[in-house]
Scaffold this motif. Sequence first.
Motif, PDB file in Angstrom:
ATOM      1  N   ASP A  90       0.720  -0.962  -0.427  1.00 19.78           N
ATOM      2  CA  ASP A  90       0.333  -0.158   0.093  1.00 19.78           C
ATOM      3  C   ASP A  90       0.533   1.212  -0.078  1.00 19.78           C
ATOM      4  N   GLU A  91       0.212   2.722   0.147  1.00 14.14           N
ATOM      5  CA  GLU A  91       0.836   3.586   0.150  1.00 14.14           C
ATOM      6  C   GLU A  91       1.770   4.324   1.000  1.00 14.14           C
ATOM      7  N   ASN A  92       1.459   3.414   2.608  1.00 19.60           N
ATOM      8  CA  ASN A  92       2.640   3.696   2.838  1.00 19.60           C
ATOM      9  C   ASN A  92       3.805   1.979   3.508  1.00 19.60           C
ATOM     10  N   GLY A  93       3.342   1.250   2.036  1.00 18.22           N
ATOM     11  CA  GLY A  93       5.026  -0.191   2.199  1.00 18.22           C
ATOM     12  C   GLY A  93       4.811  -0.796   2.773  1.00 18.22           C
ATOM     13  N   LYS A  94       3.992  -0.968   3.442  1.00 20.14           N
ATOM     14  CA  LYS A  94       3.219  -2.288   4.314  1.00 20.14           C
ATOM     15  C   LYS A  94       2.685  -3.127   2.842  1.00 20.14           C
ATOM     16  N   ASN A  95       2.941  -4.580   3.458  1.00 17.48           N
ATOM     17  CA  ASN A  95       2.839  -5.937   2.446  1.00 17.48           C
ATOM     18  C   ASN A  95       1.329  -5.692   2.482  1.00 17.48           C
ATOM     19  N   ARG A  96       0.625  -5.818   1.654  1.00 16.20           N
ATOM     20  CA  ARG A  96      -1.098  -6.130   1.825  1.00 16.20           C
ATOM     21  C   ARG A  96      -1.512  -7.555   0.854  1.00 16.20           C
ATOM     22  N   VAL A  97      -0.711  -8.321  -0.150  1.00 20.45           N
ATOM     23  CA  VAL A  97      -1.271  -8.737  -1.282  1.00 20.45           C
ATOM     24  C   VAL A  97      -0.321  -9.802  -2.084  1.00 20.45           C
ATOM     25  N   LYS A  98      -0.465 -10.756  -2.064  1.00 14.09           N
ATOM     26  CA  LYS A  98       0.856 -11.902  -2.317  1.00 14.09           C
ATOM     27  C   LYS A  98      -0.075 -12.634  -3.061  1.00 14.09           C
ATOM     28  N   SER A  99       0.573 -12.425  -4.703  1.00 15.71           N
ATOM     29  CA  SER A  99      -0.229 -12.661  -6.078  1.00 15.71           C
ATOM     30  C   SER A  99       1.199 -14.238  -6.513  1.00 15.71           C
ATOM     31  N   ILE A 100       0.091 -15.415  -6.407  1.00 17.25           N
ATOM     32  CA  ILE A 100       1.497 -16.365  -6.639  1.00 17.25           C
ATOM     33  C   ILE A 100       0.352 -16.655  -8.510  1.00 17.25           C
ATOM     34  N   TYR A 101       1.439 -16.687  -9.558  1.00 16.38           N
ATOM     35  CA  TYR A 101       1.469 -17.152 -10.665  1.00 16.38           C
ATOM     36  C   TYR A 101       1.942 -18.839 -11.046  1.00 16.38           C
ATOM     37  N   ILE A 102       1.293 -19.575 -10.935  1.00 18.28           N
ATOM     38  CA  ILE A 102       1.598 -20.538 -11.744  1.00 18.28           C
ATOM     39  C   ILE A 102       1.693 -20.805 -13.838  1.00 18.28           C
ATOM     40  N   LYS A 103       3.009 -20.768 -14.147  1.00 16.97           N
ATOM     41  CA  LYS A 103       3.177 -20.026 -15.595  1.00 16.97           C
ATOM     42  C   LYS A 103       2.188 -21.557 -16.132  1.00 16.97           C
ATOM     43  N   LYS A 104       2.839 -22.701 -16.080  1.00 20.51           N
ATOM     44  CA  LYS A 104       2.198 -23.989 -16.878  1.00 20.51           C
ATOM     45  C   LYS A 104       0.981 -24.138 -16.951  1.00 20.51           C
ATOM     46  N   THR A 105       0.368 -24.185 -15.932  1.00 26.03           N
ATOM     47  CA  THR A 105      -1.300 -23.822 -15.750  1.00 26.03           C
ATOM     48  C   THR A 105      -1.983 -22.977 -15.731  1.00 26.03           C
ATOM     49  N   ASN A 106      -1.411 -21.779 -16.460  1.00 26.66           N
ATOM     50  CA  ASN A 106      -2.165 -20.231 -15.932  1.00 26.66           C
ATOM     51  C   ASN A 106      -2.503 -20.367 -14.710  1.00 26.66           C
ATOM     52  N   ARG A 107      -2.631 -20.374 -13.324  1.00 26.56           N
ATOM     53  CA  ARG A 107      -3.235 -20.389 -11.713  1.00 26.56           C
ATOM     54  C   ARG A 107      -2.819 -19.559 -11.604  1.00 26.56           C
ATOM     55  N   LEU A 108      -3.421 -18.408 -10.807  1.00 22.46           N
ATOM     56  CA  LEU A 108      -3.176 -17.778 -10.708  1.00 22.46           C
ATOM     57  C   LEU A 108      -4.127 -17.852  -8.711  1.00 22.46           C
ATOM     58  N   LYS A 109      -3.286 -17.431  -7.916  1.00 22.88           N
ATOM     59  CA  LYS A 109      -3.523 -16.897  -6.701  1.00 22.88           C
ATOM     60  C   LYS A 109      -3.643 -16.359  -6.151  1.00 22.88           C
ATOM     61  N   VAL A 110      -4.422 -15.235  -5.960  1.00 19.42           N
ATOM     62  CA  VAL A 110      -4.174 -13.814  -4.842  1.00 19.42           C
ATOM     63  C   VAL A 110      -4.626 -14.645  -3.344  1.00 19.42           C
ATOM     64  N   ILE A 111      -3.695 -13.906  -2.170  1.00 15.15           N
ATOM     65  CA  ILE A 111      -3.612 -14.146  -0.981  1.00 15.15           C
ATOM     66  C   ILE A 111      -3.558 -12.780  -0.575  1.00 15.15           C
ATOM     67  N   GLU A 112      -4.432 -11.837   0.326  1.00  8.75           N
ATOM     68  CA  GLU A 112      -5.034 -10.701   1.472  1.00  8.75           C
ATOM     69  C   GLU A 112      -4.394 -11.123   2.285  1.00  8.75           C
ATOM     70  N   PHE A 113      -2.996 -10.822   2.975  1.00  6.06           N
ATOM     71  CA  PHE A 113      -2.338 -11.285   4.244  1.00  6.06           C
ATOM     72  C   PHE A 113      -3.575 -11.128   5.640  1.00  6.06           C
TER      73      PHE A 113
END
Length: 123
Positions: A90-113
């Motif tokens: 975010d604008e304060n530099g705090k980690n908020r979201v993690k995105s994991i993209y698996i390229k072979k299967t085109n799977r996307l996982k989005v994790i809010e901390f």
Amino acid sequence: MKKTVTTIIIVAVLIAAGSATYGLVSADHVKEPQLNEQNKIVEVDEVDVQDPSTVQTYPEKEILAEKGYADYSVNVVEDNPNKRIIVLQDENGKNRVKSIYIKKTNRLKVIEFDKGLIFNEVI
């Protein structure tokens, strides 16, 4: 005499075993090579994953914008031939979201901390 020979053999085995493990490197410290578009090996340090024009071309960027994270700053943690991990701050530099993209299967996982897994689909 038997004790002396036995002692010498035991000492020799211990010395040999110690020198055999001296040069081993754990897998944690080994860099895996990466391939560029022409399948040539590129050093990991040479890949510029923080280039803003490169980040805009990522397929997961559209989904992240739809989820309301367009204004967050992007920090590419890992980008190799198998997966890409992005942490959004975010604008304060705090980690908020993690995105994991698996390229072979085109799977996307989005994790809010704060909330946990909020998206897990093939895109």
